[in-house]
Design a protein around this motif. Sequence first.
Motif, short mmCIF file in Angstrom:
data_model
loop_
_atom_site.label_atom_id
_atom_site.label_comp_id
_atom_site.label_asym_id
_atom_site.label_seq_id
_atom_site.Cartn_x
_atom_site.Cartn_y
_atom_site.Cartn_z
N THR A 1 7.15 14.71 -8.47
CA THR A 1 7.23 13.71 -7.40
C THR A 1 8.49 13.99 -6.58
O THR A 1 9.59 13.67 -7.00
CB THR A 1 7.29 12.29 -8.00
N SER A 2 8.33 14.62 -5.44
CA SER A 2 9.45 15.03 -4.59
C SER A 2 9.48 14.17 -3.34
O SER A 2 8.50 14.13 -2.59
CB SER A 2 9.33 16.51 -4.22
N VAL A 3 10.61 13.48 -3.10
CA VAL A 3 10.70 12.51 -2.02
C VAL A 3 11.73 12.96 -0.97
O VAL A 3 12.86 13.31 -1.30
CB VAL A 3 11.11 11.12 -2.56
N ASN A 4 11.29 12.96 0.29
CA ASN A 4 12.15 13.22 1.45
C ASN A 4 12.81 14.59 1.41
O ASN A 4 12.19 15.59 1.72
CB ASN A 4 13.17 12.09 1.62
N ASP A 5 14.08 14.69 1.01
CA ASP A 5 14.76 15.98 1.00
C ASP A 5 14.46 16.78 -0.25
O ASP A 5 14.85 17.94 -0.35
CB ASP A 5 16.27 15.80 1.17
N ALA A 6 13.77 16.18 -1.23
CA ALA A 6 13.32 16.94 -2.40
C ALA A 6 12.01 17.63 -2.05
O ALA A 6 11.13 17.03 -1.45
CB ALA A 6 13.14 16.01 -3.59
N VAL A 7 11.87 18.90 -2.43
CA VAL A 7 10.69 19.65 -2.00
C VAL A 7 9.91 20.24 -3.16
O VAL A 7 8.69 20.37 -3.08
CB VAL A 7 11.08 20.76 -0.99
N LEU A 8 10.58 20.61 -4.26
CA LEU A 8 9.90 21.24 -5.39
C LEU A 8 10.41 20.66 -6.70
O LEU A 8 11.58 20.30 -6.81
CB LEU A 8 10.13 22.76 -5.40
N HIS A 9 9.51 20.59 -7.68
CA HIS A 9 9.86 20.24 -9.07
C HIS A 9 10.54 18.88 -9.17
O HIS A 9 11.40 18.68 -10.03
CB HIS A 9 10.77 21.31 -9.69
N GLY A 10 10.15 17.94 -8.30
CA GLY A 10 10.77 16.62 -8.33
C GLY A 10 10.49 15.91 -9.65
O GLY A 10 9.34 15.60 -9.97
N LEU A 11 11.51 15.65 -10.42
CA LEU A 11 11.37 15.00 -11.71
C LEU A 11 11.18 13.50 -11.50
O LEU A 11 12.04 12.84 -10.91
CB LEU A 11 12.63 15.26 -12.56
N PRO A 12 10.06 12.93 -11.97
CA PRO A 12 9.86 11.48 -11.79
C PRO A 12 10.99 10.69 -12.43
O PRO A 12 11.45 11.00 -13.53
CB PRO A 12 8.53 11.23 -12.52
N HIS A 13 11.45 9.66 -11.71
CA HIS A 13 12.52 8.81 -12.23
C HIS A 13 12.32 7.40 -11.68
O HIS A 13 11.38 7.15 -10.93
CB HIS A 13 13.90 9.36 -11.84
N ASP A 14 13.18 6.49 -12.07
CA ASP A 14 13.04 5.09 -11.70
C ASP A 14 13.44 4.89 -10.25
O ASP A 14 14.56 4.53 -9.93
CB ASP A 14 13.90 4.23 -12.63
N TRP B 1 16.19 19.95 -12.45
CA TRP B 1 14.84 20.30 -12.02
C TRP B 1 14.63 20.14 -10.52
O TRP B 1 14.17 21.06 -9.86
CB TRP B 1 13.82 19.41 -12.75
N THR B 2 14.93 18.96 -10.00
CA THR B 2 14.57 18.65 -8.62
C THR B 2 15.31 19.55 -7.63
O THR B 2 16.54 19.63 -7.65
CB THR B 2 14.89 17.18 -8.30
N LEU B 3 14.55 20.23 -6.78
CA LEU B 3 15.12 21.11 -5.76
C LEU B 3 15.07 20.40 -4.42
O LEU B 3 14.01 19.92 -3.99
CB LEU B 3 14.34 22.42 -5.69
N ARG B 4 16.23 20.34 -3.75
CA ARG B 4 16.37 19.65 -2.47
C ARG B 4 16.87 20.59 -1.38
O ARG B 4 17.45 21.64 -1.65
CB ARG B 4 17.36 18.49 -2.60
N SER B 5 16.66 20.17 -0.15
CA SER B 5 17.24 20.90 0.98
C SER B 5 18.76 20.75 0.93
O SER B 5 19.28 19.67 0.64
CB SER B 5 16.69 20.35 2.30
N ALA B 6 19.47 21.83 1.23
CA ALA B 6 20.93 21.81 1.14
C ALA B 6 21.55 20.88 2.17
O ALA B 6 22.67 20.40 1.98
CB ALA B 6 21.47 23.22 1.32
N THR B 7 20.83 20.60 3.26
CA THR B 7 21.38 19.75 4.32
C THR B 7 20.92 18.30 4.24
O THR B 7 21.31 17.48 5.06
CB THR B 7 20.98 20.32 5.70
N GLY B 8 20.04 17.99 3.28
CA GLY B 8 19.50 16.64 3.20
C GLY B 8 18.36 16.37 4.16
O GLY B 8 17.96 15.22 4.33
N CYS B 9 17.80 17.41 4.77
CA CYS B 9 16.72 17.24 5.73
C CYS B 9 15.38 17.02 5.02
O CYS B 9 15.24 17.28 3.83
CB CYS B 9 16.63 18.44 6.66
N LEU B 10 14.40 16.57 5.79
CA LEU B 10 13.07 16.37 5.25
C LEU B 10 12.42 17.69 4.86
O LEU B 10 12.75 18.76 5.40
CB LEU B 10 12.18 15.66 6.28
#
Length: 258
Positions: free
Chosen positions: A75-88, A225-234
């Motif tokens: 579950t990857s939200v907004n700036d997360a793009v790959l391997h988003g680890l589900p959390h609360d 796990w969760t991979l995000r954009s380095a700039t915080g972009c979508l």
Amino acid sequence: MIEILNPTELGRAREAGALVAAILQTLRSRSAVGTNLLELDHWAREMIADAGALSCYVDYAPSFGSGPFGHHVCTSVNDAVLHGLPHDRTLADGDLLSLDLAVSLRGVVADSAISFVVGSSRPTGSTEMIEATEQALAAGIAAARPGAHVGDISHAIGSVLTAAGYAVNTEFGGHGIGSSMHQDPHVSNTGRPGRGYRLRPGLLLALEPWVMADTAELVTDADGWTLRSATGCLTAHSEHTVAITEDGAEVLTQPATT
């Protein structure tokens, strides 16, 4: 390892693909403002178990992750793009959510990802970004035919993404798939035509273009796990499992039409 599936195995791959597509569409329909990511993971677990299938993520522990993953869907939200680890975390109006699901059914795996915006708001550029990944995926599928090369797929995907103005990260891309989730050959999201492994009927590939709005650089969350954009972009991510046939490519994870 590169596997070539026989007709019986290909039939099971179709069943796995249909299951993955159905689960993702159900999760999408339940992804509303106020939905918790852990609820999505719980629903995925229930649907996988009810189908007599197995999650490919629960025990997944590759070298690049802090494994085992321990959940059933990414579950990857907004700036997360790959391997988003589900959390609360509860979804908010305008969140761009990517869901990535891989399931093994009767010994064959299918893998797919979808991106969409939750609620009624549409952040600037979100629709165009999602459409770019979907168009790149369609171009990659069109290039996947017997006798073609992996580089032809990579070139087709990359051409669409770069023409849309996105930089392409080559750390993660598509891959072979079969009795396990990640196999050879690697399918980069950009490349040179005529290069790489020659495609054969019976080969399964998971093709997955993904982009970040203004960067090609990833950073990893503290969860390992969760991979995000380095700039915080979508970001956005689209993926299908396809089978190479005598006639071209058959999409195994295409949602059923009603």
